[in-house]
Design a protein around this motif. Structure first.
Motif, PDB file in Angstrom:
ATOM      1  N   TRP A 673      -8.598   6.336  15.614  1.00  0.00           N
ATOM      2  CA  TRP A 673      -7.854   7.005  14.523  1.00  0.00           C
ATOM      3  C   TRP A 673      -8.131   6.165  13.111  1.00  0.00           C
ATOM      4  CZ3 TRP A 673      -6.031  11.517  14.233  1.00  0.00           C
ATOM      5  CH2 TRP A 673      -5.534  12.225  15.271  1.00  0.00           C
ATOM      6  N   LEU A 674      -8.212   6.855  12.038  1.00  0.00           N
ATOM      7  CA  LEU A 674      -8.347   6.135  10.704  1.00  0.00           C
ATOM      8  C   LEU A 674      -7.453   6.645   9.834  1.00  0.00           C
ATOM      9  CD1 LEU A 674     -12.368   6.873  10.416  1.00  0.00           C
ATOM     10  CD2 LEU A 674     -11.130   4.890  11.315  1.00  0.00           C
ATOM     11  N   ASP A 675      -6.976   5.731   8.838  1.00  0.00           N
ATOM     12  CA  ASP A 675      -6.258   6.327   7.733  1.00  0.00           C
ATOM     13  C   ASP A 675      -7.034   5.809   6.340  1.00  0.00           C
ATOM     14  OD1 ASP A 675      -4.051   7.021   6.361  1.00  0.00           O
ATOM     15  OD2 ASP A 675      -2.786   5.616   6.646  1.00  0.00           O
ATOM     16  N   ILE A 676      -6.771   6.637   5.487  1.00  0.00           N
ATOM     17  CA  ILE A 676      -7.770   6.508   4.136  1.00  0.00           C
ATOM     18  C   ILE A 676      -6.691   6.076   3.128  1.00  0.00           C
ATOM     19  CG2 ILE A 676      -9.414   7.507   2.673  1.00  0.00           C
ATOM     20  CD1 ILE A 676     -10.371   6.947   5.568  1.00  0.00           C
ATOM     21  N   SER A 677      -6.798   5.254   2.116  1.00  0.00           N
ATOM     22  CA  SER A 677      -6.039   5.041   1.238  1.00  0.00           C
ATOM     23  C   SER A 677      -6.508   5.568  -0.173  1.00  0.00           C
ATOM     24  CB  SER A 677      -5.993   3.573   1.207  1.00  0.00           C
ATOM     25  OG  SER A 677      -5.265   3.230  -0.124  1.00  0.00           O
ATOM     26  N   VAL A 678      -5.711   6.351  -0.842  1.00  0.00           N
ATOM     27  CA  VAL A 678      -6.126   7.087  -1.899  1.00  0.00           C
ATOM     28  C   VAL A 678      -5.009   6.803  -2.978  1.00  0.00           C
ATOM     29  CG1 VAL A 678      -7.286   8.956  -0.937  1.00  0.00           C
ATOM     30  CG2 VAL A 678      -5.194   9.186  -1.053  1.00  0.00           C
ATOM     31  N   GLU A 679      -5.255   7.322  -4.281  1.00  0.00           N
ATOM     32  CA  GLU A 679      -4.365   6.955  -5.304  1.00  0.00           C
ATOM     33  C   GLU A 679      -4.114   8.732  -5.723  1.00  0.00           C
ATOM     34  OE1 GLU A 679      -5.502   4.891  -8.595  1.00  0.00           O
ATOM     35  OE2 GLU A 679      -6.252   3.226  -7.322  1.00  0.00           O
ATOM     36  N   PRO A 680      -2.564   8.862  -6.107  1.00  0.00           N
ATOM     37  CA  PRO A 680      -2.398  10.134  -6.634  1.00  0.00           C
ATOM     38  C   PRO A 680      -3.028  10.418  -7.865  1.00  0.00           C
ATOM     39  CG  PRO A 680      -0.344   8.675  -6.650  1.00  0.00           C
ATOM     40  CD  PRO A 680      -1.599   7.931  -5.969  1.00  0.00           C
ATOM     41  N   LEU A 681      -3.112  11.704  -8.221  1.00  0.00           N
ATOM     42  CA  LEU A 681      -3.801  12.165  -9.441  1.00  0.00           C
ATOM     43  C   LEU A 681      -2.693  11.675 -10.585  1.00  0.00           C
ATOM     44  CD1 LEU A 681      -5.493  15.484  -8.819  1.00  0.00           C
ATOM     45  CD2 LEU A 681      -6.299  13.257  -8.992  1.00  0.00           C
ATOM     46  N   SER A 682      -3.341  11.076 -11.793  1.00  0.00           N
ATOM     47  CA  SER A 682      -2.323  11.017 -12.614  1.00  0.00           C
ATOM     48  C   SER A 682      -2.261  12.406 -13.663  1.00  0.00           C
ATOM     49  CB  SER A 682      -3.007   9.938 -13.734  1.00  0.00           C
ATOM     50  OG  SER A 682      -4.270  10.441 -14.178  1.00  0.00           O
TER      51      SER A 682
END
Length: 967
Positions: A673-682
Motif C-alpha cells: 500500500w502507498l500513500d501520496i503526499s499532495v498540496e491542496p489547491l490555492s
C-alpha cells in the motif's frame, strides 16, 4: 466674374457623361424659353426643390462641396461658409436656372446597391433563431430544490431541443451493474437492466408509488465517474465544495445536555419517547415490517388506520399527549408526526455524515464498540451498561424508520390512486419537522427493507432463562426487560442479504474490469458458494473503519460513536482499515446494506482483497482507501489520489467504482500500500468564503450561450467559430517512469489489539508516504529527444466536457458584419463545425509543447497574453470585451499526425462514439501531469464528442481556466 457657360463647366458639378457643348446649349435654351408662368411655378416650389436637392445622393464629400458652391451666389461665395447657407441665399436670384437631374447611370454609380438585404444584416437575432443555433448545445444551471434541502442542484440540460437522443447525452457513465445501484439516492437506470429479467422486474417495482426523501448524497455519485477515465462530471465537480464530509452535524436543540447517555436517559424516561422494547419484540416488529414492505397486497388492503394506530402506540411508542387532528385522531398523519418527533430526537446515529454510513456494517457485524467514556444509562434507578448498546439503538432506529416509511408509502399510494389529495399544510409541517437526519433514516429504512432478511436459528436454553434481567439488552446478550419475557430471549440471529448472488456477480464484474490478477480464482469461489456473510454477529479480528476522506481522524482507531461527532477539513487524506476474512466490510457489500456515497468503493475493494488470500499475504492487513497499491504487475489507485487520476489517461488503464487500474508500476516502492503526499489547491478569498455552487447566477450567466448579454440585441457578428485546427508540430511522447520519493513524514495508524480484552490501542505498521514524479521523453519533429520531469504536487481535478451535437442552421451566421467573425476556409466547414462562441468569451490557445518550453514560474495570467511565445492570433481571441467572464487557456494536445481523424459528424447522436478503452495516450498523461504540477483544474474536451466553444462555456460555468483539447 466667370461667364455663365464657364460656370456650368465647374469640374465638381457633375461627372462627364454628356459633352460640354451639349450642356451649354441645353441650359441656354432653358433660360431663353422660360415663361413667366414657369418662373411663378418655380418660385412656389423652391422649398420642395431645396429639400430634394439636399437629399441628392453623393459618392464623396467633394461632390457635396461642389454642389453647395454651385448653389451659392457669386457675391456671397467668398464670404459665407456652408454652415451659413439659408434658403433665402440659395434662391436669391430668381433667374438662376435649375440644374439637370442626374442621369440613371450616374445614380447607380454613386450609390451601389448592397448585395444582401441591409435589414437582415443589422437586425438582431430573434430568440427562435438563437434556439436553432444552440439547439444541440448544453446549457448549465444551478437551481435550489426547495426549503431545507441544502445547496443548489447543478445540472446540464438541452432546453431548446426535445429530441431524446440529445436530451440523454451526459458527461458521465451510467451505473454498469445492478449490484452497485445503492451508490446513489437518486432515481436512475443501470446499464445492465435490459439483459437481466430480474433487474427489469425490480426496476418496475421501484417505479410504483412510494415516498422519495428530499435528500441525497453530495457529491452526486452518478456524476463521480466521467466519460473520460479519472474525471468527474459537471454536477460532481461543483458539489465537491459542499460535500457531505464537509458538513457539520446539526446543532443540539436547546436544553439538551452534551452527553449522549444523558440525552438517551431523558428520551426513554419521557412519555413522548419509545417504549423500552425487549429484543424479541424489536426483531418481531422488524420482521413484520419487512413482510409488509414486500407484500404487494399489504398496503392495497387499506388496513384501518385505527389498527395501525393501536399497534404503533401500544407496542412501540407512547401515545401522544395531545390531540393533533380533531377530525381523525387515529389518522396516518398523526402517526407520522409522532414517528418524526421520535426520530428527530438527538439520540440516534446521524447518517447524513458519511463516516456513519460507512460504519453501519461495523455496528451490525463488527466487534462491539467500546465508548471512551462511561455511557451508563439509568432507567427506574437501574444502571445498564452493555458492550453492544450501539447495535440495539441502531436496530431501534431502523424499526422507527421502517414504521415511518411504510406510512409515507401508504399515503403516496392513496394519492396515486386518487383516494386522497396531498395537503400543502401537511407537507409544509412535515418538511419543517423532518430534519436531515430523519430523511437519511428513511433512506436507511428502504435500503434495509429491500436488502436485509432476519434469520433466527437457535432456540432458548435453560441457562439463558436464568440470566439476569435488565431493561436494555443487546442482541448478543441474554437479558430482557422483564422476568416474564425471559423465555423469549434470542441467542443466534443472522442478517442475510436478499440479493447475495447479485452482489457477488457485481464483485466479479468489478474484478474483471480492473484486470485483477486473480479474477478467475475469485470466479471459482463464487461458483462454489464459498463467499458468504460471516456467521455470528461478532468477528474474530478487529476491523478498522475507513472513514470519509474528508473526515477528521480520531485519536483512536475506533472513533467515539457519537452522533455529534465533529468533522473538519484535513491537511491530507489519511484513512486506513484492517482486513480479515469475512469481516464487516465484506458483510456490508455482500448483504447489500450500502448507503449512498463513497462507501461502495471501499466495500468492494475490501471484499475483493478479503477473499484473495494471496493478495492479503502480499499487501498486509492494513489498507489506505485513498491512496493505492502495487500488486501482480499492476498498480491500483483510488480516484481520490492524484496519481490515479493522471495514470487513468494512459492507454492500458481502466476505471470502475472509484478505483483505477494501470499497467504502470511505480518505481521506488515495492508491492504494498502507498500513500501520496499532495498540496491542496490555492484559492482566492472569495472561493474560500463561498463555494462556486452557491453562485447560481454566475454559473448560469458565465456558461450561457450569449454570456449574459441582452437577448434583444444579439447580432450575428457577435459570434465567432473557435479554430479547432491543430497548431502543434508532430510530437513523440513516451512515459518513461513513475517515480516515488519517500517523504520525511511517517504516518502511523492506531489499531485495537485483538489479543487484549481491554480497550488499549497499539500502533499498526505505518503505510509509507511518497511524493510522486513522472518522467517523459519528448521528441518534436525528430529534432531530438528532451527529458521532462513533472511533479504531481497538487490535488487537481479533471472534468469531462459535456457532449454536444453539431448545429445545422449555419446559414443564420453566414452574413456577419463583425470583423471578429471568422469563417475558416476549408471544404465542408459548414457541415462539420460545432457551435459559435459569443464575444463575451475569450480564450488563448497554446500548444502543449510551447507551454512546456515556458518557465514554470510564470504567473497564469501572463500565459494569456499575446506577447508570449507560441501565441497565434488566428487561433486565439484578440478582441476586447467588457465581459467579466475570465479568459480561458486552451491547451492544444493534438498534432499534425492526428489530422487524419474523421471530422465530427452532423448530427452526431446516432453515431456511436468509440469505446472508452480506445482513448488514452502518453500525451494525455503528460497534459494531466502538467496540470497537477501547476495546480490547474482542467476540463477534458475531445474532438468528436463536443466542440471547443461549448467547452469554453462550460469552463466559464465551473469557474475554471484551463481546457485540454484532445483528438
Amino acid at each position: 466674374m466667370p461667364s455663365f457657360p464657364s460656370f456650368l463647366k465647374h469640374p465638381r458639378a457633375g461627372r462627364g457623361q454628356i459633352d460640354n457643348q451639349d450642356r451649354n446649349d441645353i441650359r441656354i435654351n432653358m433660360v431663353n424659353d422660360t415663361t413667366e408662368q414657369e418662373k411663378e411655378q418655380q418660385r412656389k416650389s423652391k422649398r420642395h426643390f431645396f429639400r430634394n436637392l439636399l437629399k441628392r445622393p453623393s459618392s464623396n464629400s467633394k461632390a457635396k462641396r461642389g454642389t453647395l458652391e454651385f448653389l451659392k451666389s457669386p457675391r456671397n461665395s467668398q464670404t459665407h461658409s456652408r454652415k451659413s447657407l439659408t434658403p433665402a441665399s440659395i434662391m436669391s436670384n430668381p433667374n438662376k436656372p435649375l440644374p439637370l437631374p442626374p442621369l440613371p447611370s450616374t445614380i447607380e454609380s454613386e450609390s451601389p446597391r448592397p448585395t444582401k438585404n441591409p435589414q437582415r444584416i443589422i437586425s438582431p437575432l430573434a430568440l427562435p433563431e438563437l434556439q436553432k443555433l444552440f439547439s444541440g448545445a448544453p446549457q448549465f444551471f444551478a437551481r435550489s430544490e426547495g426549503h431545507h434541502t441544502g445547496a443548489p442542484h447543478p445540472f446540464v440540460a438541452f432546453p431548446w431541443d426535445l429530441e431524446v437522443e440529445i436530451r440523454d447525452l451526459c458527461d458521465h457513465i451510467k451505473i454498469q451493474n445492478e449490484a452497485w445501484s445503492s451508490i446513489t439516492a437518486l432515481p436512475h437506470i443501470t446499464r445492465d437492466i435490459q439483459s437481466n429479467s430480474t433487474a427489469v422486474t425490480e426496476h418496475h417495482e421501484k417505479q410504483k408509488a412510494h415516498y422519495l426523501p428530499s435528500c441525497r448524497e453530495r457529491p452526486n455519485m452518478l456524476s463521480m465517474q466521467g466519460m473520460e477515465r479519472g474525471t468527474l462530471g459537471f454536477t460532481a465537480a461543483l458539489e465537491l465544495g459542499v460535500a457531505d464530509a464537509l458538513q457539520e452535524p446539526e446543532p443540539l436543540p436547546d436544553g439538551y445536555p452534551e452527553s449522549l447517555s444523558e440525552r438517551r436517559e431523558i428520551f426513554l424516561n419521557g412519555k413522548d419517547g419509545v417504549r423500552p422494547l425487549a429484543e424479541s419484540i424489536l426483531l418481531e416488529r422488524l420482521a413484520s415490517a419487512s413482510v409488509a414492505y414486500h407484500d404487494d397486497d399489504y398496503l392495497k388492503r387499506q388496513r384501518p388506520t385505527v389498527d395501525l394506530y393501536t399497534e404503533l402506540f401500544t407496542q412501540v411508542l407512547f401515545p401522544p399527549s395531545r390531540v393533533t387532528d380533531s377530525h381523525d385522531p387515529y389518522s396516518l398523519q398523526v402517526q407520522i408526526e409522532a414517528l418524526v418527533q421520535a426520530l428527530a430526537a438527538p439520540v440516534w446515529v446521524d447518517f447524513s455524515l458519511p463516516e456513519w454510513r460507512i460504519r453501519l456494517g461495523q455496528i451490525l457485524w463488527g466487534s462491539p464498540v467500546e465508548n471512551d467514556t462511561d455511557d451508563d444509562i439509568m432507567v427506574n434507578k437501574e444502571i445498564a451498561h452493555e458492550a453492544g448498546i450501539e447495535r440495539y439503538w441502531l436496530l431501534l432506529q431502523i424499526l422507527l424508520s421502517c414504521e415511518l416509511l411504510l406510512r409515507l408509502d401508504a399515503i403516496s399510494i392513496n394519492i396515486d390512486r386518487g383516494l386522497e389529495d396531498a395537503q400543502p399544510s401537511d407537507i409544509k409541517r412535515f418538511n419543517k419537522k423532518a430534519t436531515m437526519s430523519v430523511r437519511w433514516s428513511l433512506i436507511l429504512a428502504r435500503c434495509w427493507l429491500e436488502n436485509i432478511q432476519i434469520e433466527i436459528r437457535s432456540a432458548v436454553t435453560e441457562s439463558a432463562k436464568k440470566a439476569p434481567a435488565g431493561w436494555l439488552a443487546t442482541l448478543t446478550g441474554t437479558a430482557d426487560l422483564s422476568d416474564e419475557a425471559d423465555d423469549d430471549i434470542i441467542h443466534d440471529i443472522q442478517f442475510q442479504g436478499r440479493h447475495q448472488r447479485r452482489q457477488l456477480s457485481g464483485l466479479l464484474h468489478f474484478a474483471r474490469k480492473l484486470s485483477w490478477p486473480n479474477a478467475e480464482a475469485l470466479a471459482a469461489k463464487i461458483t462454489d458458494n464459498s463467499i458468504a456473510i460471516s456467521e455470528g454477529l461478532q468477528s474474530n479480528l478487529a476491523a478498522g473503519t475507513p472513514l470519509s476522506a474528508l473526515a477528521r481522524r480520531s485519536d483512536s482507531y475506533f472513533p467515539t460513536p457519537r452522533p455529534d461527532m465533529r468533522t473538519e477539513l484535513p491537511k491530507s487524506q489519511n484513512i486506513s482499515a484492517v482486513f480479515h476474512p469475512s469481516g464487516w466490510l465484506s458483510n456490508s457489500y455482500i448483504s447489500g446494506l450500502i448507503l449512498p456515497g463513497e462507501g461502495l468503493s471501499h466495500f468492494m475493494i475490501s471484499t475483493l482483497l478479503e477473499n484473495d488470500d494471496a493478495a492479503v499475504s502480499t499487501l498486509g492487513q492494513e489498507a489506505n482507501f485513498y491512496g493505492g497499491f502495487s500488486y501482480g504487475g499492476r498498480s491500483f489507485w483510488s480516484t481520490a489520489c492524484i496519481v490515479g487520476r493522471v495514470l487513468a489517461a494512459g492507454k492500458g488503464a481502466s476505471e470502475c467504482v472509484g478505483w483505477i487500474s494501470s499497467d504502470i508500476v511505480p518505481e521506488g516502492a515495492g508491492e504494498g500500500w502507498l500513500d501520496i503526499s499532495v498540496e491542496p489547491l490555492s484559492h482566492n478569498d472569495n472561493d474560500k468564503r463561498k463555494p462556486r455552487i452557491w453562485q447560481k447566477t454566475s454559473i448560469e450567466t458565465d456558461g450561457h450561450v450569449i454570456g449574459g448579454a441582452d437577448t434583444s440585441s444579439v447580432l450575428p457578428g457577435d459570434f465567432t467559430f473557435p479554430s479547432d485546427e491543430s497548431i502543434q508540430r508532430a510530437l513523440s511522447i513516451k512515459l518513461e517512469s513513475l517515480d516515488l520519493v519517500a517523504t520525511d513524514s511517517v504516518r502511523t495508524t492506531a489499531m485495537k489489539d485483538p489479543s487484549t480484552a481491554s480497550s488499549e490501542f497499539s500502533e499498526a505498521p505505518a503505510i509509507p508516504t511518497y511524493s510522486a514524479e513522472m518522467r517523459f521523453s519528448v521528441d518534436a519533429d525528430g529534432e531530438g529527444t528532451d527529458e521532462i520531469n513533472l511533479s504531481l504536487k497538487y490535488d487537481t481535478r479533471f472534468v469531462t466536457a459535456h457532449p454536444c451535437v453539431a448545429m445545422q442552421y449555419t446559414e443564420l451566421l453566414k452574413s456577419p458584419t463583425s470583423s471578429a467573425f471568422r469563417v475558416p476556409d476549408r471544404p465542408g466547414f459548414w457541415n462539420s463545425t460545432g457551435h459559435p462562441l459569443h464575444k463575451a468569451f475569450t480564450y488563448t490557445k497554446l500548444t502543449l509543447y510551447n507551454l512546456l518550453s515556458l518557465p514554470a514560474y510564470l504567473p497564469f495570467e501572463s500565459l494569456l497574453s499575446p506577447s508570449i511565445p507560441g501565441f497565434d492570433a488566428a487561433h486565439s481571441t484578440t478582441h476586447t470585451t467588457n465581459s467579466t467572464i475570465p479568459k480561458v487557456l486552451v491547451i492544444d494536445c493534438t498534432d499534425y499526425s492526428m489530422t487524419a481523424f474523421p471530422v465530427r459528424p452532423c448530427p452526431s447522436p446516432q453515431t456511436p462514439h468509440p469505446p472508452k478503452h480506445r482513448f488514452g495516450s502518453d500525451m494525455e498523461v503528460l497534459a494531466r501531469a502538467l496540470c497537477a504540477e501547476r495546480g490547474w483544474n482542467a476540463l477534458i474536451s475531445r474532438k468528436g464528442r463536443g466542440c471547443l466553444a461549448c467547452a469554453v462555456r462550460e469552463a466559464g460555468a465551473l469557474g475554471w481556466r484551463v481546457v485540454l483539447r484532445f483528438a
